[in-house]
Structure formats: structure tokens, C-alpha cells
Scaffold this active site. Structure first.
Site, PDB file in Angstrom:
ATOM      1  N   ILE A  40       7.282   1.816   2.928  1.00 51.81           N
ATOM      2  CA  ILE A  40       6.234   0.928   2.412  1.00 51.81           C
ATOM      3  C   ILE A  40       6.483  -0.498   2.912  1.00 51.81           C
ATOM      4  CG2 ILE A  40       5.011   0.107   0.369  1.00 51.81           C
ATOM      5  CD1 ILE A  40       4.824   3.208   1.019  1.00 51.81           C
ATOM      6  N   ARG A  95      10.955 -16.446  38.998  1.00 51.05           N
ATOM      7  CA  ARG A  95      12.022 -15.648  39.597  1.00 51.05           C
ATOM      8  C   ARG A  95      11.707 -15.367  41.059  1.00 51.05           C
ATOM      9  NH1 ARG A  95      16.352 -13.364  41.142  1.00 51.05           N
ATOM     10  NH2 ARG A  95      16.744 -11.149  40.758  1.00 51.05           N
ATOM     11  N   ASP A 141      -9.537   2.799   7.653  1.00 53.76           N
ATOM     12  CA  ASP A 141     -10.515   2.437   8.693  1.00 53.76           C
ATOM     13  C   ASP A 141     -10.414   0.950   9.022  1.00 53.76           C
ATOM     14  OD1 ASP A 141     -11.532   4.963   9.037  1.00 53.76           O
ATOM     15  OD2 ASP A 141     -13.345   4.628   7.844  1.00 53.76           O
ATOM     16  N   PHE A 162       0.861  -1.182   0.000  1.00 54.93           N
ATOM     17  CA  PHE A 162       0.000   0.000   0.000  1.00 54.93           C
ATOM     18  C   PHE A 162       0.895   1.228   0.000  1.00 54.93           C
ATOM     19  CE2 PHE A 162      -2.534   3.081   2.591  1.00 54.93           C
ATOM     20  CZ  PHE A 162      -3.762   3.044   1.930  1.00 54.93           C
ATOM     21  N   GLU A 203      -0.018   3.613  10.040  1.00 61.43           N
ATOM     22  CA  GLU A 203      -1.467   3.655   9.743  1.00 61.43           C
ATOM     23  C   GLU A 203      -2.180   4.737  10.566  1.00 61.43           C
ATOM     24  OE1 GLU A 203      -3.474   0.134   8.697  1.00 61.43           O
ATOM     25  OE2 GLU A 203      -1.620  -0.886   8.155  1.00 61.43           O
TER      26      GLU A 203
END
Lengths: 380, 381
Positions: free
Chosen positions: A157, A268, A240, A123, A363
């Protein structure tokens, strides 16, 4: 109202969890260290139909819903965040817009082999000086007969170095701002398509990304995705959905960090007892668990709305913002629970911190999500 | 997974919203200034089914389920947290008596709670030195013929001066948690002395008192559940109660966000509405996201309770997250109002004060974290 998963959704969850345990968790640290693309894992994702989860079967996908996709993304990312984002790019950022805006002919060429995972898509929206501000982009497409000549560049990209095709955003009419953006489907072997070396990143090291340059690259007009000038709509609608994928990725990273912290805190010992018996550690784990559940509910809410074909910009942005910032907080606390071991590359805690960090950026940064959310809140 | 409300849930939510907007919101500020407990409101709340949302119709309830109850609490709390806490405790008492009571107890006491005849219910567990740790309770109940005789004191009892029906925990044997039993006590019983009304930071129209039991005689048949079962009853009630308080927190926070949206659109600074600046917009974005997360956690816990599944972890997560969220959100709301956020002409300083108790009552945030951690270790053991 109900919060249960369907049988199919549960099956996908189990399938992905088993796959992650078998193929991803044992290898993720090594892939991160060597910056190795997870070739075999990606091939197996394809075999499991996880590269086109929500694409209908007639177009090569699994034909499942977006809730399944979000669940799968969480489980795969829990195993390996790099593999998770590779899966997310092909599903959300590539297949989704081709499915939604592509013509039948485009779907045959640019969707079917990608949803099957025989090829990978990417994209191309971000540029050196344009990301979330899409109208600022400088990649230009000029019509010449029934072709467009494209010049410009894109960067960061993800999957770019391996992709067979790209959903590429260009300016076809600079004066028109957002309405001058047009999306194209471009095979990466097109003459004039040049890829730079993979980026050197802080985390998600096995998911290669790169810059790319277009020099008089000729693309047929029939490769326009959607309509000319409709690129902004294609980009926003895609993001979206993409935000659900990244939110689910963040959730997976957080769960990996949290579960390792729970395990480590039982092994631990300090002051004569496992550190999980100290209240400070217990309370950190309680907060982590609560925030993970909160994020998951926000992610599923967005996915459910998308499945119903309802508007989900607000809900996707809320899920992305909360899950990504939550993942960074949780990964940091998990590192803290591990003490010095958390800072060592012998364990995975430090990788989760590095992997989580990008989810607040790509995004749409957290700041972009807040712009989207506040616009919705103030509209109410 | 389906987030749509059923018809019943929508009906209850809309009924509660209308009631809250028309009958409660316009008086909330006056009630708090006067520190006045709105006795008359509860009769009306009962008439619209809100004092027994999750109680079967045959005992006067709305029979609408736990999700509907949570939605109703959010609506009432958005108008007035004080009214909502009395509503929450009344529902909790009715549910507890319905779940563990004999048929006779149900018919007598549940009906009185759901009809508003009892005005409200009270939940008397906390003592000066025992709250989240009920094993430390010292109020005693001793059998004498066909009566139980209660002695001791309780603290922070919501609606204590007005409740017609109370559930009271007392020790029937010295054996820690296993020595606790639960009793139904009617308001006005001889030997039940209502203490001074607490002067609180918030929830000022909610009544909070201490109770003293001095040779208070209770009929034998007002033991709720079995002798020695009190701890179990308290834990069951609190799991449900936490959903109520989480809902209350969501309601108050929503009111604070809505007030902030209104105010920042209206108020101008540097020649533009405050809402056009990025800093306040981002604050409101964060408020919205956290509110949505809290609402989902709360409704999930409610749904699991409704399904009859274990929901201890989910209820604690909802209570912890929603109460801390409400405090963050109300604090931001005060900030967004500037100086006006600090004066009582605007509601946000009340929201801020009302929210503060939510991280404390029905199990502090610290107790919720203990519960959640314990549940996590069970899952990963």
C-alpha cells in the site's frame, strides 16, 4: 480537433516545472539513496494545491481538470518519481473516489483536509493473494449492528506508512464475488489498524509502502464509500483515473532519462567528437523522443475523455500500458547512452531504470491492461 | 486540447469511408492481382473532393484542411493502399503548386489535379543515385529562349505513366541544394519518356515507373517557385507528404487489425474461438495501442500544419512511428491468421506487403531519425 494546451494548463506546466527544478531534481538522488520520505516536498505540493488538483475548490482542491493533473504528474515525476507517485495516490486513488462516491458528510471529513494536503490518503485493494483480481480478496467485513468488524490484510500500500486514512476494500458477501466487495473510509488511527515496516523496494524508494493488518477493527456503517456491494465499481472507476496518473508518472520518468541522455551525449566525446554526432546515438535519441510524444498523446487523450465525463477505460489502459513499457525502454536506452556512467550511482540514469520498472506493475500490470484493451477491441 | 472532429472533418472522413467501402474495397484484390491502375476511380475520387482536400474551393478543392486530409487518407488506405498512394501524391502536387505557383499556374494546373482531369499527379524527385539527398540530383534544366530544356532520368515515380501533371526537380546550376529548381511538366510532353513499370512486392495496382527526359522542352512559365528554390519546395512538400504516408500506414494497420478481430472470432481451435485465447488477445491489444498512438501522432502533425506552425519534427515522428507500427501490426495480423494469413484469399498478406514500403518511401525510417535528432538538438542546444 486541436492539440494545444490552454493558458491555465500551460501555467500549471510551468509552475510544476519550476518547482521540480528547484525542489525535486537537486534532491531526488539523495532521497532515493537514503530511502527518505520527501516531507518538505510533499508539504510544498500541498501549498501549490497539487494534492487535490481535480477536486473542486469547495472541497479544498485546485478545481482544475484532468489534463492539468496529467501535466502536473508528468512534471513532478520528471523531478522525482517517488514524489510523483505520492501525489498520484492522494489525487487519483484517494480523493477521486471520495469525490465521486462520497456523501456530503464524508466529503467534509474525508476529502477536504486531504485535498488541501493537510492529511494524506491511500488506497487498500491489493492483498497477498489478490490484486487486479479483486474478487479473490480475503479481507472480511462483518456487520454487527451499525458497525462492521474488519479482519484481514493488505499489502504494497503506497503511502500506507504515512497515510491518515484509507479507502479500504473488503468482502462483505463472499458468495457474491465482485458484487460482494464493499469499500470503507477508515482513519488509520482506528484501533485494530496495524502497519508493518515499510517495504524494501528496487525503486521509487522515497515513496514508502507497507503491508497492513486489520484485527477486529470496528468501522461505522456510515463509513461505507458508495453502497454496500458496490466496492468493485468504486475500485474499477478509481483505477481508470489512477492509470492516467501512473501513465503520466511514467512519461515524466522517461523525459528525465531522455533529457539527461541528450545533455550527456553532447558532452561526452569519443573518436574525436561528441557521441551525439554518432548515428547510433542519434537514432536512439530519435526513437526515444518519438515514443515519449506518442505516450503523451495517449495520456492526454485519456485525460480529455475523463474531463468530458466520457468512458475512458480503454484509453486509460492504453495510456498506462504504452507509457509504462515506453518508460522502461527509454530509461534503459538512456542508461546505454551514458555507458559506464549510466551504471554508476553518481548519475541518475540507473535510478530512472529502477523507478520506471514499477510503472509496468502497479495499478494493473501490463498484462491486466492487455486484458482490458483486448476486451474492448473484440467488443467493437 | 480537444480531440473531437469538426463537422467538416467528420463529413470528409465519412465520405471517404463510404467511398472506400463501396467503391474501392470490393475491387482491391482484383486490381492488385491484375496490377491494374484504376484510372476510372480517380475521376470519382475527384468528384467527392478527395484529390484536393486541403485546396481552396475556388481551385476545385474541398477546402477541408490537413486534419481532414489525414482522416480521408486513413479511410482510403484501409481499403486499398495502392489507390491511397496515388491520392496522396496528387494532393501533394496540388498543394505544392497552390503554395508556390503563380495565379496562372494555380488556375491551370491545380484545377486539373483537383477535378481529376489530370487523372492524378506525379512527384518526380528521386533518381537512381539521389532520393533523400536531393543535393545529389543530376537531371538538368537549361534555359533556351523562352523554354527550359530537361535532360536526365528519374526513378520510383509513383503514377508516372498516368499523371497528367507532374512536378519535376532538376538542376539549374551546379551549386548543390541551391542549384535545384522545380518545374511543372504535363504528361505526354515531347521528350518525356515513360520507362518500364516496376514489378513490386506490394502496392501492385499503384503505377511506379522511371522517367527519362530527352531534350524535353518546358514553357518558361512552368518553372514552379523561383529558380534555385527547388530544395526548399522539396522539403516543404515532403514534410506534408510524410503526413500522407503516416495516414496511409494508419489506414492499412487498422484494416489489418479489423481483419484479425473478425478472423479470430470466427476461427476455432481446441474447441473455442481463437479470440478467446490470451496470446492472440494480447497481440491484438498491442496492435490497438500502437495504432492509436500512431493515429494521434499523425493527427497532431496534421493539426500543426493546418495551424501554419512548424511541423517538421512532428511529421517525421508520425511517419517513422506509423510506418514501423504498420509493419509490426501487419506481421501480427498474418500470424493471427495462421496459414490463411499467407494466402491471397485473405487480405492480410497484401496489407503486409503494402506496409513494407512505408518505412522506405518519402524518406526512409533512417532519414526520419536524422531529421528528428536534428530537431531535438535544436531544442536542447
Amino acid at each position: 480537433m486541436n492539440f494545444e494546451l490552454t493558458d491555465v494548463q500551460r501555467d500549471i506546466q510551468r509552475l510544476c516545472r519550476e518547482f521540480a527544478a528547484r525542489e525535486l531534481i537537486p534532491n531526488a538522488r539523495k532521497w532515493d539513496e537514503t530511502h527518505a520520505w520527501p516531507t518538505e516536498a510533499v508539504k510544498k505540493l500541498a501549498e501549490l494545491s497539487l494534492l487535490g488538483v481535480a477536486v473542486p475548490e469547495q472541497y479544498g482542491g485546485a478545481g482544475l481538470d484532468n489534463v492539468c493533473y496529467a501535466i502536473a504528474m508528468e512534471e513532478i515525476s520528471r523531478g522525482c518519481a517517488s514524489t510523483g507517485v505520492i501525489m498520484s495516490v492522494n489525487n487519483s486513488l484517494y480523493c477521486d473516489p471520495v469525490m465521486k462516491f462520497g456523501t456530503e458528510e464524508q466529503k467534509q471529513e474525508f476529502l477536504v483536509p486531504f485535498a488541501r494536503g493537510e492529511k494524506l490518503g491511500c488506497f487498500g485493494l491489493t492483498e497477498p493473494e489478490a490484486g487486479s483480481d479483486a474478487a479473490a480478496q480475503k479481507t472480511i467485513a462483518v456487520r454487527r449492528g451499525d458497525e462492521f468488524v474488519i479482519n484481514g490484510s493488505k499489502n504494497w500500500i503506497t503511502v500506507g506508512p504515512k497515510a491518515d486514512a484509507i479507502v479500504l476494500f473488503t468482502m462483505t458477501n463472499k458468495e457474491a464475488g465482485n458484487k460482494g466487495i464493499t469499500a470503507f473510509l477508515v482513519p488509520t488511527h482506528t484501533p485494530g489498524f496495524i502497519r508493518a515496516e515499510p517495504d524494501k523496494k528496487m525503486g521509487i524508494s522515497a515513496a514508502h509502502s507497507c503491508s497492513m493488518f486489520f484485527e477486529d477493527m470496528r468501522v461505522p456503517a456510515r463509513n461505507i464509500l458508495g453502497k454496500e456491494g458496490e466496492g468493485f465499481k468504486v475500485a474499477m472507476s478509481t483505477l481508470d483515473g489512477g492509470r492516467i496518473g501512473i501513465a503520466a508518472q511514467a512519461l515524466g520518468i522517461a523525459r528525465a532519462a531522455f533529457e539527461e541522455a541528450v545533455r550527456y551525449s553532447g558532452e561526452r566525446q569519443t573518436f574525436g567528437k561528441p557521441i551525439r554526432e554518432h548515428q547510433a546515438i542519434q537514432f536512439m535519441l530519435a526513437d526515444m523522443a518519438t515514443e515519449i510524444d506518442a505516450a503523451r498523446l495517449l495520456v492526454l487523450q485519456a485525460a480529455v475523455l475523463k474531463d468530458k465525463g466520457m468512458r475512458h477505460s480503454l484509453e486509460s489502459s492504453m495510456a498506462k500500458l504504452y507509457a509504462s513499457e515506453m518508460a522502461s525502454r527509454v530509461a534503459n536506452k538512456a542508461l546505454q547512452v551514458h555507458g559506464g556512467m549510466g551504471y554508476s550511482k553518481e548519475m541518475d540514469a540507473e535510478r530512472h531504470v529502477r523507478d520506471a520498472r514499477i510503472t509496468e506493475i502497479y495499478e494493473g500490470t501490463s498484462e491486466i491492461q492487455r486484458i482490458v484493451i483486448s476486451a474492448n477491441v473484440l467488443k467493437e | 486540447m480537444n480531440l473531437e472532429l469538426s463537422e467538416t472533418q467528420t463529413l470528409i472522413r465519412d465520405t471517404a469511408r463510404k467511398f472506400a467501402r463501396e467503391k474501392i474495397a470490393p475491387r482491391a484484390r482484383a486490381l492488385e492481382r491484375e496490377e491494374r491502375f484504376p484510372t476510372e476511380l480517380f475521376k470519382e475520387l475527384a468528384e467527392v473532393g478527395l484529390l484536393g482536400v486541403n485546396i481552396p474551393a475556388r481551385y476545385g478543392g474541398a477546402e477541408a484542411g490537413v486534419v481532414a486530409y489525414a482522416l480521408a487518407m486513413m479511410e482510403i488506405a484501409a481499403a486499398d493502399a495502392s489507390t491511397s498512394v496515388a491520392m496522396s501524391v496528387t494532393n501533394m502536387c496540388a498543394e505544392l503548386i497552390h503554395a508556390f505557383g503563380t495565379e496562372a499556374q494555380r488556375e491551370k494546373f491545380v484545377t486539373r489535379l483537383t477535378s481529376g482531369e489530370a487523372v492524378v499527379g506525379s512527384f518526380a524527385l528521386s533518381e537512381p543515385h539521389a532520393g533523400s539527398d536531393p543535393g545529389a540530383l543530376s537531371t538538368s534544366a537549361v534555359r533556351k529562349g523562352d523554354k527550359w530544356v530537361l535532360n536526365g532520368s528519374k526513378q520510383w515515380i509513383t503514377s508516372g505513366a498516368y499523371a497528367g501533371v507532374m512536378v519535376v526537380w532538376a538542376r539549374t546550376s551546379p551549386a548543390g541544394n541551391k542549384g535545384l529548381s522545380c518545374f511543372i511538366v504535363e504528361g505526354g510532353t515531347q521528350g518525356l519518356i515513360i520507362g518500364r513499370h516496376e514489378d513490386k512486392m506490394g502496392l501492385r495496382s499503384s503505377n511506379t515507373v522511371s522517367l527519362t527526359f530527352e531534350d524535353c522542352e518546358i514553357p518558361e512559365d512552368q518553372l514552379l517557385g523561383k529558380e534555385g528554390e527547388g530544395f526548399k519546395l522539396a522539403m516543404v512538400a515532403l514534410d506534408g507528404g510524410r503526413i500522407g504516408i503516416a495516414s496511409q500506414a494508419c489506414g492499412v494497420a487498422r484494416a489489418a487489425l479489423e481483419a484479425s478481430v473478425r478472423y479470430t472470432k470466427d476461427r476455432k481451435a481446441f474447441n473455442q474461438p481463437v479470440a478467446d485465447f490470451q496470446a492472440p488477445r494480447f497481440m491484438m491489444a498491442d496492435m490497438k495501442v500502437q495504432l492509436s498512438a500512431a493515429e494521434l501522432l499523425t493527427l497532431r502533425a496534421a493539426h500543426m500544419k493546418e495551424q501554419g506552425r512548424p511541423f517538421t519534427r512532428e511529421a517525421s515522428m508520425a511517419k517513422l512511428y506509423a510506418s514501423e507500427m504498420a509493419n509490426r501490426v501487419c506481421d501480427k495480423a498474418v500470424q493471427l491468421h495462421g496459414g490463411y494469413g499467407y494466402i491471397d484469399e485473405f487480405p492480410v498478406e497484401r496489407y503486409f506487403r503494402d506496409a513494407r514500403v512505408q518505412t522506405i518511401y518519402e524518406g526512409t525510417s533512417e532519414v526520419q531519425r536524422m531529421v528528428i535528432a536534428r530537431e531535438i538538438f535544436k531544442l536542447f542546444s
